[in-house]
Design a protein around this motif. Structure first.
Motif, PDB file in Angstrom:
ATOM      1  N   ASP A  16      48.553   9.146 -35.107  1.00 34.50           N
ATOM      2  CA  ASP A  16      48.385  10.147 -34.218  1.00 34.50           C
ATOM      3  C   ASP A  16      46.729   9.783 -33.496  1.00 34.50           C
ATOM      4  O   ASP A  16      46.673   9.826 -32.115  1.00 34.50           O
ATOM      5  CB  ASP A  16      48.335  11.640 -34.325  1.00 34.50           C
ATOM      6  CG  ASP A  16      49.879  12.218 -34.708  1.00 34.50           C
ATOM      7  OD1 ASP A  16      50.740  11.601 -34.165  1.00 34.50           O
ATOM      8  OD2 ASP A  16      49.811  13.089 -35.389  1.00 34.50           O
ATOM      9  N   ASP A  17      46.093   9.378 -34.405  1.00 37.23           N
ATOM     10  CA  ASP A  17      44.690   9.079 -33.969  1.00 37.23           C
ATOM     11  C   ASP A  17      44.271   7.561 -33.675  1.00 37.23           C
ATOM     12  O   ASP A  17      43.203   7.212 -33.918  1.00 37.23           O
ATOM     13  CB  ASP A  17      43.482   9.659 -34.984  1.00 37.23           C
ATOM     14  CG  ASP A  17      43.727   9.141 -36.238  1.00 37.23           C
ATOM     15  OD1 ASP A  17      44.753   8.463 -36.563  1.00 37.23           O
ATOM     16  OD2 ASP A  17      42.796   9.300 -37.130  1.00 37.23           O
ATOM     17  N   GLU A 142      42.000  13.518 -30.720  1.00 37.56           N
ATOM     18  CA  GLU A 142      43.124  13.835 -31.536  1.00 37.56           C
ATOM     19  C   GLU A 142      42.493  14.332 -32.953  1.00 37.56           C
ATOM     20  O   GLU A 142      42.972  15.341 -33.442  1.00 37.56           O
ATOM     21  CB  GLU A 142      44.011  12.416 -31.595  1.00 37.56           C
ATOM     22  CG  GLU A 142      44.996  12.670 -32.732  1.00 37.56           C
ATOM     23  CD  GLU A 142      45.808  13.901 -32.431  1.00 37.56           C
ATOM     24  OE1 GLU A 142      46.554  14.396 -33.290  1.00 37.56           O
ATOM     25  OE2 GLU A 142      46.151  14.107 -31.396  1.00 37.56           O
ATOM     26  N   ARG A 145      41.302  17.730 -32.714  1.00 38.27           N
ATOM     27  CA  ARG A 145      42.402  18.924 -32.762  1.00 38.27           C
ATOM     28  C   ARG A 145      43.047  19.040 -34.072  1.00 38.27           C
ATOM     29  O   ARG A 145      43.192  20.058 -34.528  1.00 38.27           O
ATOM     30  CB  ARG A 145      43.756  18.304 -31.650  1.00 38.27           C
ATOM     31  CG  ARG A 145      44.820  19.147 -31.689  1.00 38.27           C
ATOM     32  CD  ARG A 145      46.143  18.389 -31.273  1.00 38.27           C
ATOM     33  NE  ARG A 145      46.431  17.347 -31.908  1.00 38.27           N
ATOM     34  CZ  ARG A 145      46.980  17.214 -33.232  1.00 38.27           C
ATOM     35  NH1 ARG A 145      47.426  18.407 -33.725  1.00 38.27           N
ATOM     36  NH2 ARG A 145      47.379  16.266 -33.970  1.00 38.27           N
TER      37      ARG A 145
END
Length: 155
Positions: A16-17, A142, A145
Motif C-alpha cells: 500500500d505504501d 498512506e 493513514r
C-alpha cells in the motif's frame, strides 16, 4: 547490475505504501544517478531515532525493521520493509528529528538520496522532481493513514 535491481524492486513492490512514481525506465535511471549505494549488515542501524540528518533511502535488497524506541529495552514496532520500499522520506520536507529508528534485519543494500542531491535533481529536471515529490507525498499519506488506523501517534 545493482541499479537495475533497485529499479526493478521499486517498480514491482506490491504494498500500500509503495513509491508509485510515474517514471519511464530512463527517468528511473536519471533518479538513480543522484543516489549513493550503501550496504548494511544484519543489526546495523540505518536511521537513528531523533537524529537530524536529511536524506531518504531506497531498499534494493534485504529487510528493514522500523520501530520507535520506548523505555529500554522496549521497542514499539512500526513496520517491516521489503525490497522496493522507501524510508526516511519526511526528512526531505523539513529539518525535523527522525520519528523512528530503522535497523537491518538481514544484510541490505540501500540507496541514499540526500536533501542537497534532491535539490540538485529538481533544479536540473524539474518535472522529474515534481513527480518524485508527488509519489513521496503519496507514501507519507498512506503511512499516516495506516498509523492512524492502528492508533499510532502521527507525530
Amino acid at each position: 547490475m545493482a541499479v537495475e535491481n533497485l529499479v526493478e524492486a521499486l517498480q514491482t513492490l506490491n504494498a500500500d505504501d509503495a513509491l508509485r512514481a510515474r517514471f519511464n525506465k530512463q527517468q528511473w535511471l536519471t533518479l538513480v544517478g543522484f543516489l549513493q549505494q550503501h550496504t548494511l549488515r544484519s543489526g546495523d542501524v540505518l536511521i537513528r531515532f531523533r537524529d537530524m540528518d536529511r536524506g531518504m533511502y531506497f531498499l534494493e535488497s534485504g529487510t528493514l525493521q522500523v520501530y520507535v524506541p520506548d523505555s529500554a529495552p522496549v521497542r514499539r514496532p512500526v513496520a517491516i520493509l521489503r525490497p522496493g520500499s522507501v524510508v526516511g522520506e519526511p526528512s526531505l520536507f523539513g529539518e525535523t528529528p527522525r520519528m523512528a529508528q530503522v535497523e537491518a534485519m538481514s544484510p541490505c543494500t540501500v540507496w541514499l538520496l540526500t536533501g542537497p542531491r534532491f535539490e540538485e535533481l529538481s533544479a536540473r529536471q524539474p518535472s522529474l522532481g515534481i513527480e518524485f515529490l508527488r509519489a513521496v507525498g503519496g507514501v507519507m499519506a498512506e503511512r499516516m493513514r495506516a498509523n492512524l488506523e492502528r492508533g499510532l501517534p502521527v507525530a
